[in-house]
Design an enzyme around this catalytic site. Structure first.
Site, PDB file in Angstrom:
ATOM      1  N   ASN A   5       7.313  -2.915   5.807  1.00 43.30           N
ATOM      2  CA  ASN A   5       6.000  -2.345   6.089  1.00 43.30           C
ATOM      3  C   ASN A   5       6.229  -1.218   7.093  1.00 43.30           C
ATOM      4  O   ASN A   5       6.827  -1.451   8.139  1.00 43.30           O
ATOM      5  CB  ASN A   5       5.111  -3.460   6.679  1.00 43.30           C
ATOM      6  CG  ASN A   5       3.836  -2.942   7.298  1.00 43.30           C
ATOM      7  OD1 ASN A   5       3.415  -1.829   7.031  1.00 43.30           O
ATOM      8  ND2 ASN A   5       3.211  -3.772   8.121  1.00 43.30           N
ATOM      9  N   GLY A   6       5.806   0.001   6.757  1.00 46.95           N
ATOM     10  CA  GLY A   6       6.018   1.127   7.661  1.00 46.95           C
ATOM     11  C   GLY A   6       6.587   2.308   6.909  1.00 46.95           C
ATOM     12  O   GLY A   6       6.567   2.348   5.677  1.00 46.95           O
ATOM     13  N   TRP A  57       0.903  -1.155   0.000  1.00 48.55           N
ATOM     14  CA  TRP A  57       0.000   0.000   0.000  1.00 48.55           C
ATOM     15  C   TRP A  57       0.937   1.198   0.000  1.00 48.55           C
ATOM     16  O   TRP A  57       1.637   1.445   0.985  1.00 48.55           O
ATOM     17  CB  TRP A  57      -0.873  -0.013   1.252  1.00 48.55           C
ATOM     18  CG  TRP A  57      -1.943   1.040   1.264  1.00 48.55           C
ATOM     19  CD1 TRP A  57      -3.212   0.922   0.767  1.00 48.55           C
ATOM     20  CD2 TRP A  57      -1.857   2.351   1.834  1.00 48.55           C
ATOM     21  NE1 TRP A  57      -3.902   2.081   0.975  1.00 48.55           N
ATOM     22  CE2 TRP A  57      -3.101   2.976   1.630  1.00 48.55           C
ATOM     23  CE3 TRP A  57      -0.860   3.067   2.489  1.00 48.55           C
ATOM     24  CZ2 TRP A  57      -3.376   4.269   2.049  1.00 48.55           C
ATOM     25  CZ3 TRP A  57      -1.119   4.356   2.909  1.00 48.55           C
ATOM     26  CH2 TRP A  57      -2.375   4.946   2.697  1.00 48.55           C
ATOM     27  N   GLU A  75     -16.819   3.753   1.265  1.00 48.03           N
ATOM     28  CA  GLU A  75     -15.682   2.834   1.143  1.00 48.03           C
ATOM     29  C   GLU A  75     -15.816   1.890  -0.041  1.00 48.03           C
ATOM     30  O   GLU A  75     -14.856   1.674  -0.754  1.00 48.03           O
ATOM     31  CB  GLU A  75     -15.557   1.977   2.414  1.00 48.03           C
ATOM     32  CG  GLU A  75     -14.913   2.677   3.585  1.00 48.03           C
ATOM     33  CD  GLU A  75     -14.811   1.771   4.801  1.00 48.03           C
ATOM     34  OE1 GLU A  75     -13.749   1.711   5.414  1.00 48.03           O
ATOM     35  OE2 GLU A  75     -15.825   1.116   5.158  1.00 48.03           O
ATOM     36  N   LYS A 131     -19.575   3.031   5.129  1.00 46.82           N
ATOM     37  CA  LYS A 131     -19.618   1.788   4.333  1.00 46.82           C
ATOM     38  C   LYS A 131     -19.897   2.127   2.874  1.00 46.82           C
ATOM     39  O   LYS A 131     -19.308   1.574   1.965  1.00 46.82           O
ATOM     40  CB  LYS A 131     -20.717   0.832   4.839  1.00 46.82           C
ATOM     41  CG  LYS A 131     -20.463   0.148   6.155  1.00 46.82           C
ATOM     42  CD  LYS A 131     -19.415  -0.921   6.139  1.00 46.82           C
ATOM     43  CE  LYS A 131     -18.051  -0.421   6.472  1.00 46.82           C
ATOM     44  NZ  LYS A 131     -17.621  -0.099   7.727  1.00 46.82           N
ATOM     45  N   LYS A 138      -6.798  -2.434   5.087  1.00 47.15           N
ATOM     46  CA  LYS A 138      -7.178  -2.726   6.463  1.00 47.15           C
ATOM     47  C   LYS A 138      -5.913  -2.664   7.302  1.00 47.15           C
ATOM     48  O   LYS A 138      -4.820  -2.838   6.784  1.00 47.15           O
ATOM     49  CB  LYS A 138      -7.755  -4.138   6.495  1.00 47.15           C
ATOM     50  CG  LYS A 138      -8.858  -4.335   7.511  1.00 47.15           C
ATOM     51  CD  LYS A 138      -9.473  -5.686   7.312  1.00 47.15           C
ATOM     52  CE  LYS A 138     -10.512  -5.952   8.369  1.00 47.15           C
ATOM     53  NZ  LYS A 138     -11.703  -5.122   8.224  1.00 47.15           N
ATOM     54  N   HIS A 197     -30.247  22.539   9.313  1.00 51.27           N
ATOM     55  CA  HIS A 197     -29.167  23.510   9.537  1.00 51.27           C
ATOM     56  C   HIS A 197     -28.166  23.517   8.387  1.00 51.27           C
ATOM     57  O   HIS A 197     -27.006  23.871   8.582  1.00 51.27           O
ATOM     58  CB  HIS A 197     -28.461  23.219  10.862  1.00 51.27           C
ATOM     59  CG  HIS A 197     -29.371  23.318  12.044  1.00 51.27           C
ATOM     60  ND1 HIS A 197     -30.025  24.488  12.388  1.00 51.27           N
ATOM     61  CD2 HIS A 197     -29.772  22.388  12.943  1.00 51.27           C
ATOM     62  CE1 HIS A 197     -30.773  24.271  13.457  1.00 51.27           C
ATOM     63  NE2 HIS A 197     -30.641  22.997  13.808  1.00 51.27           N
TER      64      HIS A 197
HETATM   65  C1  G6P Z   1      -9.130   1.532   8.256  1.00 52.29           C
HETATM   66  C2  G6P Z   1     -10.199   0.643   7.669  1.00 52.29           C
HETATM   67  C3  G6P Z   1     -11.499   0.872   8.423  1.00 52.29           C
HETATM   68  C4  G6P Z   1     -11.286   0.649   9.914  1.00 52.29           C
HETATM   69  C5  G6P Z   1     -10.182   1.548  10.461  1.00 52.29           C
HETATM   70  C6  G6P Z   1      -9.820   1.235  11.898  1.00 52.29           C
HETATM   71  O1  G6P Z   1      -9.403   2.854   7.977  1.00 52.29           O
HETATM   72  O2  G6P Z   1     -10.385   0.930   6.295  1.00 52.29           O
HETATM   73  O3  G6P Z   1     -12.463  -0.058   7.956  1.00 52.29           O
HETATM   74  O4  G6P Z   1     -12.470   0.907  10.583  1.00 52.29           O
HETATM   75  O5  G6P Z   1      -9.010   1.362   9.683  1.00 52.29           O
HETATM   76  O6  G6P Z   1      -9.304  -0.065  11.957  1.00 52.29           O
HETATM   77  P1  G6P Z   1      -9.113  -0.865  13.304  1.00 52.29           P
HETATM   78  O7  G6P Z   1      -8.371  -2.101  12.931  1.00 52.29           O
HETATM   79  O8  G6P Z   1      -8.311   0.013  14.216  1.00 52.29           O
HETATM   80  O9  G6P Z   1     -10.459  -1.144  13.859  1.00 52.29           O
END
Ligand code: G6P
Length: 631
Positions: free
Chosen positions: A100-101, A74, A510, A507, A626, A526
């Protein structure tokens, strides 16, 4: 965010790495790659695009060898291109690394490498800089003249030791976060891993070992895992491993059993993980409550909180924090804890909370909510709270995740792996657990036994009621089809269902990429009412509760401006809405404090069906990932 898999054993590494990457694709999917060592030659395949593209590349020219590393990306630094895909190599092309990071000081490190004569960079990534730095330190250690410091060649550490030392020395110079895995073509059957801020798990097999960002990548091969800690460096061989710290101290570790199996992470007959996870909610909510409700004492039993009754009674203020869907669960938690326990409660975006100087009282309890338990902003907020001396609790799904380990206590969701990027079952589990926390805190204060029993009954009735709500899937599909050509949707709710308006809009955004907003119903007048028009449906979440008639007024305001209305209601709501709503969805009538667990489900299904209708990739929406381990 970004997935890493490493393997060292006796089997061919390629299929194992590719299989692991597919299971980690939810962590990022804009490019992918592998590096596998065969004999004394490291082979790499990498490309922009999904894992499927990498699969094709590997099928055309299969890399062979029994140890290697792999990555699904990502993008943070550098566009998702073939060049920027991991693995990255050192200047000699003998060392391959996945990461990763974010290496925050990569530019300074790169400038220094360039000053030292290293100009051989082929990507825009921060990761390549780290590969070059480690490679340079390793090569320098190999070039040490055995006689120059009085040491003989034999007394110098072997290649493996020197590579580990080079990793440590490089990481001591790094500012930022990393989960890394690397191989060197001169060192057979050897992988080095390290972590700081990005998760890394060691999978311990028989004559084979694994490294992965998440156990789901390796659970098909082993359920014995060591969850590495920040600043751990692990040297992995086929039949052994050694954990030490970046500082060079020997490390402690604990072997854990992964609580789910490979079967739990299969899609089964469902076309998408998201749909599977929506349909798992009767079981996941039941599991969130299992063994945690006591009819005898009319309260919840949450041993993992690690708090004595006196400490629980002393809580004077609660701060709930999280990101995305977890934040919306937190917002319901605020209503729940204030209503059930009468404790002043606030919700803070984790990303804001961690950077501002919120006035806090000593008796404040901080609850960090996170499905993955790895979200960087939530973890940052948790650490900041701990640093300032507040008691912290984690509500997490991933067992042994960083947030779960770093909190003073907490409650696991036990929802099973959630793989669809859009969170669904974790949300309802979070809300169920927050209800149990509200019940527990309430029963230590003013809440009577009969009220406690009513809440327990309401929670225990939920799994069957969720089953009923899931039967609405076809109706939601029909509604999705009806509105498939709209450009957006508005969502409205009040009280416990205001956060559901936000969650439903999230949702929708996304996975359909449609414009969507959620608001408290009364805010309509408002400003938002200016948006109302015939091609923009408004979804009202309006169960038959104390604020139903207020919602009815808002619906009339939308109707008067020719806005289509979809209503999610219960009880006698359908009759009262018959003349003013275009589409009515009826869920079972339940007490207001548990209603969000039911009202959210038709809206998860609406977003799902609309996304399918629009041909979206439901489980891997564009630009998202995620487990967001960057800030
Ligand atoms: C990302 C995902 C969301 C999720 C959020 C928090 O933005 O796309 O779907 O709610 O992270 O994730 P967590 O693992 O901390 O619940």
């Amino acid at each position: 965010m970004c997935g890493i898999v490493g393997y060292v054993g006796r089997s061919e590494a390629a299929p194992i790495l590719l299989d692991g990457l597919r299971r980690l694709e939810y962590r990022g999917y804009d490019s992918a790659g592998v590096a596998i060592v065969d004999g004394d030659k490291v082979e790499t395949r990498k490309c922009a695009g999904r894992i499927a593209e990498l699969g094709k590349l590997m099928a055309e020219r299969p890399p062979t060898g029994t140890f290697g590393i792999s990555h699904t990306r990502w993008a943070t630094h550098g566009k998702p291109t073939d060049q920027n895909a991991h693995p990255h190599f050192d200047a000699t092309g003998r060392l391959a690394l996945v990461h990763n990071g974010v290496i925050e000081n990569y530019q300074a490190l790169k400038d220094q490498l360039i000053r030292d004569g290293d100009r051989n960079f082929s990507s825009d990534t921060d990761t390549e800089v780290l590969a070059h730095l480690i490679g340079k330190l390793y090569d320098a250690s190999m070039a040490v003249d055995p006689g120059s410091n009085g040491k003989t060649k034999a007394s110098l550490p072997n290649k493996k030791g020197r590579l580990v030392e080079a990793v440590r020395t490089a990481l001591r110079q790094v500012i930022g976060t990393y989960g890394i895995a690397l191989v060197h073509q001169d060192i057979p059957d050897f992988i080095v891993g390290a972590r700081r801020g990005s998760p890394l798990v060691l999978g311990v097999g028989k004559d084979e070992n694994f490294l992965a960002s998440d156990v789901s990548a390796i659970v098909a091969y082993t359920r014995d895992a060591v969850y590495l800690n920040d600043f751990d460096v692990v040297a992995v061989e086929r039949d052994k491993f050694e954990i030490s710290s970046v500082a060079g101290e020997a490390g402690n570790y604990q072997l854990s059993k992964v609580e789910f199996t490979d079967a739990d992470i299969k899609k089964g007959d469902y076309p998408y993980y998201m749909l599977k996870e929506i349909f798992e909610q009767p079981g996941s909510v039941r599991d969130a409550m299992r063994g945690r409700l006591s009819h005898e004492e009319c309260t919840a039993k949450l041993g993992g909180l690690n708090m004595s009754p006196a400490q629980l009674r002393d809580v004077g203020r609660v701060v709930l924090t999280g990101c995305g869907t977890a934040l919306h669960a937190a917002m319901i938690g605020e209503y729940l804890i204030e209503q059930l326990a009468q404790i002043p409660t606030e919700v803070e975006y984790a990303s804001e909370f961690r950077h501002r100087n919120t006035p806090m009282t000593r008796d404040t309890l901080v609850l960090a909510i996170s499905q993955s338990g790895e979200t960087a902003d939530t973890l940052g907020a948790l650490r900041e709270s701990r640093r300032k001396g507040y008691r912290t609790l984690g509500i997490c799904n991933n067992v042994a995740s960083t947030i779960a380990r770093e909190s003073d206590g907490g409650v696991y969701m036990h929802a099973g792996p959630e793989i669809g990027v859009a969170a669904t079952k974790s949300f309802t589990s979070q809300v169920a657990i927050l209800t149990a926390i509200g019940l527990l805190l309430g029963r230590m204060r003013h809440l009577s036994t009969s009220e406690g029993t009513r809440i327990i009954d309401a929670l225990e009735a939920l799994p069957d009621q969720i089953e009923q709500v899931l039967k609405l899937s076809d109706q939601m599909k029909a509604i999705a089809r009806k509105y498939a050509s709209v450009n957006g949707m508005l969502f409205f709710g009040r009280q416990f269902n205001f956060p559901i308006a936000l969650e439903a809009a999230l949702k929708m955004k996304e996975i359909t990429y449609l414009f969507a907003e959620g608001h408290p119903s009364a805010e309509l007048k408002h400003g938002i009412i200016a948006l109302v028009r015939p091609d923009l449906p408004s979804v009202f979440i309006t169960p038959d509760d104390a604020v139903f008639s207020k919602n009815l007024n808002n619906i009339e305001q939308v109707r008067a401006r020719k806005g289509p209305v979809i209503a999610i209601t219960s009880g006698t709501g359908a009759d009262r809405l018959a003349k003013i709503a275009d589409d009515i969805v009826t869920i079972p009538a339940v007490p207001d404090y548990v209603s969000p667990i039911l009202t959210v489900i038709p809206l998860q299904l609406l977003a799902y069906h609309l996304a399918v209708e629009l041909g979206r990739d439901v489980d891997k929406p564009r630009n998202l990932a995620k487990s967001v381990t960057v800030e």
